[in-house]
Design a protein around this motif. Structure first.
Motif, PDB file in Angstrom:
ATOM      1  N   UNK A  47       0.833  -1.210   0.000  1.00  0.00           N
ATOM      2  CA  UNK A  47       0.000   0.000   0.000  1.00  0.00           C
ATOM      3  C   UNK A  47       0.867   1.260   0.000  1.00  0.00           C
ATOM      4  N   UNK A  48       0.405   2.273  -0.706  1.00  0.00           N
ATOM      5  CA  UNK A  48       1.088   3.574  -0.717  1.00  0.00           C
ATOM      6  C   UNK A  48       0.562   4.508   0.360  1.00  0.00           C
ATOM      7  N   UNK A  49      -0.302   4.006   1.252  1.00  0.00           N
ATOM      8  CA  UNK A  49      -0.884   4.851   2.300  1.00  0.00           C
ATOM      9  C   UNK A  49      -0.002   4.945   3.544  1.00  0.00           C
ATOM     10  N   UNK A  50       1.039   4.097   3.618  1.00  0.00           N
ATOM     11  CA  UNK A  50       1.958   4.138   4.766  1.00  0.00           C
ATOM     12  C   UNK A  50       3.385   4.335   4.274  1.00  0.00           C
ATOM     13  N   UNK A  51       4.249   4.867   5.169  1.00  0.00           N
ATOM     14  CA  UNK A  51       5.652   5.068   4.812  1.00  0.00           C
ATOM     15  C   UNK A  51       6.332   3.731   4.509  1.00  0.00           C
ATOM     16  N   UNK A  52       5.999   2.693   5.305  1.00  0.00           N
ATOM     17  CA  UNK A  52       6.621   1.378   5.086  1.00  0.00           C
ATOM     18  C   UNK A  52       6.205   0.810   3.725  1.00  0.00           C
ATOM     19  N   UNK A  53       4.936   0.985   3.374  1.00  0.00           N
ATOM     20  CA  UNK A  53       4.468   0.492   2.084  1.00  0.00           C
ATOM     21  C   UNK A  53       5.130   1.200   0.923  1.00  0.00           C
TER      22      UNK A  53
END
Length: 444
Positions: free
Chosen positions: A426-432
């Motif tokens: 996912x692009x919604x989190x920094x880790x993603x």
């Protein structure tokens, strides 16, 4: 006259309370986190006079001014509205030592010639409404104007003098009072104010001076005072807070922040343009042999010439490999480690030096085992689609250029950029987003 007075004053007082309560609902949300001092106590002293400059009937021709004093406690609900519980004491006096005319052309003679009333208390609960802040652009003013109105109870004991002597009422009189007034408040320090006030007290009775001349009417007295008010608790005084100025400052800060963000965006656009120029220089291949000019040791080779990793023509053609390519688990571990160790400069295609050892091992595989390699560059969704597509392609080409510089055959390496179109997280989190910024290696 009395009936009209005590019918109209409660209506006006109710309007004052309703108006203040409505303002109490308008507490500025933007200042909710700020701590204010809302409780205060005050003391005052001044002049008590048994009459009113607003007009009306007086029972004596001369009314004296005498010392009065009082104290109060106040709760400030908004910068505009507060409730105050206060009380005053003092003495009221008057006599007929000067000419007096009742308005009918005949001077009053006989009856009481003087009075003296001990005002034991005049206690009331009043609403206080601040009219406006003096300076619209100062969050904390030093001067505030206000009006007050309320209701309460007075206890007093009159003493009258006539031809027969001086007579004192046998017991205290208790009657309803309606005080209305206005004043000014000056902030001396953060916790101390100097107040000037003037109030008229309308009494629901005709006993204040112990005398009735003609039909019964309501007595009245006024109190002009000066005093000190002491703010309690932590924080600045809410009464002097100017929410209009605070809102103006917040809007100005928001404008400055927007200007700062615009400057940052312009700087980033300039940096991106510089990055594209650097990548174009890095990947330029003038002779079209698949080796970038910066790594090409034999520039200007004829078109179609088979070259080695340094861009120089091969003496003998590479043998055609007909046997099946076998990729071992060890080979895959080398590639997997190279992917893990691969790092670039922020928003650039420049490979960091710490990635070189792992890439060297991949280059050795390509040379010794004659593998082919597909490089697929990917990004997260930060930034425009065009910029991400260029950056992913440039990073894949940068890895290819490095492997070729270490002896790998450029014709057996394919570099492709997919931009943000193939996320693995996912692009919604920094880790993603971190996982999505990658270059994939595929041996075949």
């Amino acid at each position: 006259m009395k009936q009209k007075l005590f019918k109209s004053l409660p209506v006006a007082l109710a309007a004052l309370f309703i108006g203040g309560a409505a303002q109490a609902q308008e507490q500025p949300v933007s200042n909710a986190a700020q701590q204010f001092s809302t409780w205060s106590i005050g003391v005052n002293a001044g002049v008590l006079t048994p009459t009113s400059p607003l007009g009306g009937h007086n029972d004596f021709s001369k009314n004296s001014s005498n010392l009065g004093y009082g104290l109060y406690i106040k709760k400030q609900f908004t910068p505009y509205f507060s409730l105050k519980l206060d009380g005053i004491r003092g003495k009221l006096k008057g006599d007929n030592s000067k000419s007096f005319n009742d308005g009918k052309g005949a001077a009053i003679v006989g009856g009481n010639t003087a009075f003296e009333t001990q005002l034991n208390y005049a206690a009331s609960l009043s609403a206080e409404v601040n009219m406006f802040n003096i300076d619209m652009f100062r969050k904390q003013d030093a001067l505030q104007l206000f009006v007050t109105g309320g209701a309460g109870l007075a206890g007093y004991k009159p003493k009258v003098t006539n031809a027969s002597g001086t007579t004192e009422y046998p017991k205290d009189v208790k009657e309803l009072i309606i005080p209305v007034g206005l004043g000014a408040r000056f902030k001396v320090s953060e916790k101390v104010n100097f107040n000037l006030g003037w109030s008229v007290y309308f009494v629901d009775g005709d006993n204040l001076d112990g005398t009735r001349r003609g039909p019964r009417h309501s007595d009245k007295f006024n109190y002009a005072s000066a005093g000190l008010e002491f703010a309690l608790g932590k924080g600045k005084q809410l009464a002097f807070h100017n929410p209009v100025a605070a809102t103006y400052d917040e809007a100005l800060q928001a404008k400055n922040l927007a200007n700062s963000l615009k400057s940052d965006l312009d700087a980033q656009k300039s940096e991106n343009a510089k990055l594209r120029t650097e990548m174009s220089d890095l990947l330029r291949d003038t002779d079209g042999d698949g080796v970038a000019d910066k790594l090409d040791k034999c520039p200007n080779t004829p078109s179609g010439t088979v070259v080695d990793g340094a861009g120089c023509p091969l003496v003998t053609p590479a043998p055609v490999v007909t046997e099946k390519v076998i990729i071992t688990e060890a080979d895959r571990k080398v590639v997997k480690q190279a992917i893990k160790d691969l790092e670039f400069d922020l928003a650039k295609a420049t490979i960091r030096a710490k990635s070189y050892p792992s890439l060297n091992r991949v280059a050795n595989l390509l040379v010794t085992k004659n593998f082919s390699l597909k490089l697929a560059g990917h990004t997260d969704n930060t930034g425009s689609a065009d910029l991400n597509m260029r950056l992913s392609k440039d990073r894949a080409e940068s890895v290819k250029a490095y492997l070729v510089s270490q002896g790998a055959n450029a014709s057996r390496i394919e570099a492709t950029g997919y931009g943000k179109n193939q996320p693995i997280a996912t692009n919604k989190t920094a880790a993603g987003r971190q996982k999505n910024r990658r270059v994939e290696f595929t041996l075949y």
